[in-house]
Write an enzyme that holds these catalytic residues in place. Structure first.
Site, PDB file in Angstrom:
ATOM      1  N   HIS A  36       0.825  -1.207   0.000  1.00 44.04           N
ATOM      2  CA  HIS A  36       0.000   0.000   0.000  1.00 44.04           C
ATOM      3  C   HIS A  36       0.860   1.259   0.000  1.00 44.04           C
ATOM      4  CE1 HIS A  36      -4.028  -1.848   1.481  1.00 44.04           C
ATOM      5  NE2 HIS A  36      -4.030  -1.652   0.197  1.00 44.04           N
ATOM      6  N   CYS A  78      -1.720  -4.254 -16.884  1.00 40.08           N
ATOM      7  CA  CYS A  78      -2.331  -3.277 -15.977  1.00 40.08           C
ATOM      8  C   CYS A  78      -1.721  -3.319 -14.594  1.00 40.08           C
ATOM      9  CB  CYS A  78      -3.844  -3.490 -15.885  1.00 40.08           C
ATOM     10  SG  CYS A  78      -4.324  -5.059 -15.112  1.00 40.08           S
ATOM     11  N   GLU A 129      -3.174 -13.318 -13.975  1.00 38.49           N
ATOM     12  CA  GLU A 129      -2.465 -13.053 -12.721  1.00 38.49           C
ATOM     13  C   GLU A 129      -2.176 -14.339 -11.962  1.00 38.49           C
ATOM     14  OE1 GLU A 129      -5.003 -10.383 -10.546  1.00 38.49           O
ATOM     15  OE2 GLU A 129      -6.801 -11.419 -11.221  1.00 38.49           O
ATOM     16  N   ARG A 170     -10.727  -0.420 -10.519  1.00 42.80           N
ATOM     17  CA  ARG A 170     -10.964  -1.307  -9.387  1.00 42.80           C
ATOM     18  C   ARG A 170     -12.322  -0.949  -8.785  1.00 42.80           C
ATOM     19  NH1 ARG A 170      -5.682   0.813  -8.734  1.00 42.80           N
ATOM     20  NH2 ARG A 170      -4.034  -0.733  -9.041  1.00 42.80           N
TER      21      ARG A 170
END
Length: 589
Positions: free
Chosen positions: A186, A514, A443, A288
């Protein structure tokens, strides 16, 4: 003092005196008891938790959607009914409010740490909420970012909680340096969103004395204590040259020899639109959607979602808007999505796996997306109309040029796809909802290995390098000690990207990237050389990537990619690629 080395995760050069994060809150005495009035002690404890939750939510409301989503999740932790029940029980046993709150969080902390993966990443968030509440109850200073504003400073910490990062300003904080965290933590993601140079996983950073001048290179990861005047001047000259070059970077993404590479933005909601537009995003490569669902006891309705999706579509007339369906499940629990306990939630029921078993929430989301697409305006200032006839025009081709007078082109993709069967199921669900363009994220390593099978079932692929790296190397992206394995320059990861891009091309499908790997201007050239047809990243990274591509041909990008894949380590791969991209130095990259 010797230079320190970490992982550069947000480009730019910062210089200023070291200021550390205000230290943690001490553990309340183990024998702390309340005065006998358990009801009053309970009210005091729950009031502190609510005050913390309200402050976090308030910080989030003034930040971008990506930051707000993280802070809303923290606020939800503070308001968790089961936490309140645990605090009440401990107070009933005689514990003082501060000790009861500390012990209640401790139980959750152990569970989160043991779970691993994404859930373990949230331990720092739990600690932040706990310390804020305990500080209130003990009458201590609130932990967090120091209130120093006399001059820009370098903030140094073992790690940063989202609430700390959210209040930073690049006008006050010259750079961030943490000892823990990884390239996709984060701290890294939010620092890039704020445009603050940052280095994570930097051993020894917290040992630098308070007030020591620190020079931070957020691209190379080099942190230099007490630099000479010449070193500072040289870094600033390079930074100025870079900014001047980037200021001249305009227009769509294109290589030196004219190959179009659409440059898109990763966003967390409408609050991130302004930055994306300001930095020249040609559309959205990853929306998102979790921000719509966090902190709620019930899922949002179709019309509520459609209004938000329509706002994003309206901001990019003629461009692409790629929406990732809700990525939630056992590792990102939501109150209205029941999930069983799992030994390793990061490898469990999340993303498309969750919705193959419980498709109701996904069906509503697809219906909302179709409603928004039917009513997407060709101009941002067009009036809202969610009552238009239920007709979906034939979708534009994925490689069609942008038309500013046309509505944005909506594309929807599913997370955690592992097989052609997953992709076919999702494509059929989209078609049933009236959505014309359905894609799959790559992913999971299995998706890269079987990318041809998946590509034949959908309209496009999009490689999420953050999770692909984590899963390929079995390396938790929040563990600073594993930062080397989380490096997107790892040749094995480049092999997986090449495998997926080649398979997509063989099936006649576009394949974008992405993940945050696309935000590295050097690696962006390599990704194009590997076959990526579009790149999506945090908005502040767009000018540097645009400039790097504009100075190199596709053949140079391919040569750089081949050299990087032949390397034996991430560091060697980076250096090998740069030798084939000679104009990067002119950009200060």
């Amino acid at each position: 003092m010797e230079a320190l080395a970490g992982a550069g995760v947000s480009p730019g050069v910062g210089f200023g005196p070291v200021h550390r994060l205000v230290g943690g809150v001490p553990t309340p005495p183990a024998d702390a008891r309340h005065d006998g009035d358990a009801a009053a002690a309970r009210r005091t404890a729950l009031a502190a938790l609510e005050r913390v939750a309200a402050e976090l939510a308030s910080r989030g409301s003034s930040a971008g959607d990506e930051v707000r989503a993280v802070l809303d999740a923290e606020a939800m932790m503070a308001r968790d009914p089961s936490l309140a029940d645990r605090v009440t029980r401990l107070i009933g046993e005689g514990m003082a409010p501060a000790l009861a709150v500390h012990r209640a969080f401790g139980a959750y902390r152990e569970m989160f740490s043991a779970a691993g993966g994404y859930v373990a990443e949230r331990v720092v968030d739990l600690d932040d909420v706990r310390d804020r509440a305990v500080a209130l109850l003990m009458g201590l200073p609130m932990p967090g970012v120091p209130l120093v504003a006399e001059e820009p400073y370098v903030l140094v910490a073992r790690d940063l909680a989202p609430a700390d990062t959210a209040v930073l300003s690049k006008h006050v904080v010259a750079a961030l340096v943490t000892e823990e965290g990884g390239p996709t933590s984060h701290t890294a993601i939010l620092a890039r969103a704020l445009g603050v140079p940052a280095v994570v996983a930097c051993p020894g950073a917290t040992a630098v004395p308070e007030g020591t001048p620190l020079l931070v290179d957020g691209a190379s990861g080099v942190v230099r204590p007490a630099p000479t005047a010449e070193e500072v001047d040289d870094a600033r000259r390079r930074a100025a040259a870079r900014e001047a070059a980037l200021a001249r970077s305009r227009g769509p993404g294109v290589t030196k020899d004219g190959t179009a590479v659409p440059l898109l933005a990763n966003i967390g909601g409408p609050g991130d639109i302004a930055a994306a537009v300001a930095h020249g995003a040609e559309g959205v490569g990853l929306l998102r959607t979790e921000f719509l669902y966090l902190g709620r006891r019930d899922a949002p309705g179709v019309r509520e979602q459609a209004e938000v999706y329509r706002e994003v579509l309206a901001a990019f007339p003629g461009g692409r808007v790629v929406v990732r369906t809700l990525d939630a499940g056992a590792d990102k629990p939501l109150g209205f999505l029941p999930s069983a306990e799992e030994a390793n939630p990061a490898l469990g029921m999340r993303g498309i796996r969750m919705f193959r078993h419980d498709p109701g929430v996904l069906a509503d989301q697809l219906a909302a997306l179709a409603l928004a697409a039917r009513n997407a305006p060709a101009r941002l200032d067009a009036p809202a109309r969610l009552d238009a006839p239920a007709r979906l025009d034939a979708p534009a081709r994925l490689d069609a040029p942008a038309r500013p007078d046309a509505p944005a082109r909506l594309e929807v993709m599913a997370p955690m796809v592992s097989s052609g069967a997953d992709a076919a199921w999702f494509k059929a669900l989209c078609a049933e909802a009236g959505l014309g363009e359905a894609g799959a994220m790559v992913e999971v390593p299995a998706a890269a290995v079987r990318a041809r099978e998946i590509a034949e079932e959908v309209d496009f692929l999009s490689i999420g390098t953050n999770d692909l790296t984590q899963y390929a190397f079995a390396a938790d992206r929040q563990v600073g000690a594993l930062a080397g394995l989380q490096d997107p320059w790892q040749p094995a990861l480049l092999d997986l990207v090449a495998m997926a891009a080649d398979a997509a091309a063989g099936a006649g499908r576009p394949c974008g990237v992405c993940g945050e790997a696309a935000a590295d201007p050097v690696l962006a050239c390599v990704l194009v050389g590997l076959g990526a047809t579009s790149l999506s990243m945090g908005a502040p990274a767009l000018p540097a990537v645009r400039a790097a591509l504009a100075r190199h041909t596709v053949e140079q990008c391919r040569a750089a990619a081949a050299a990087a894949r032949r390397a034996r380590s991430a560091g060697e791969a980076r250096m090998a690629a740069r030798r084939h991209l000679p104009d990067l130095d002119d950009l200060g990259l």
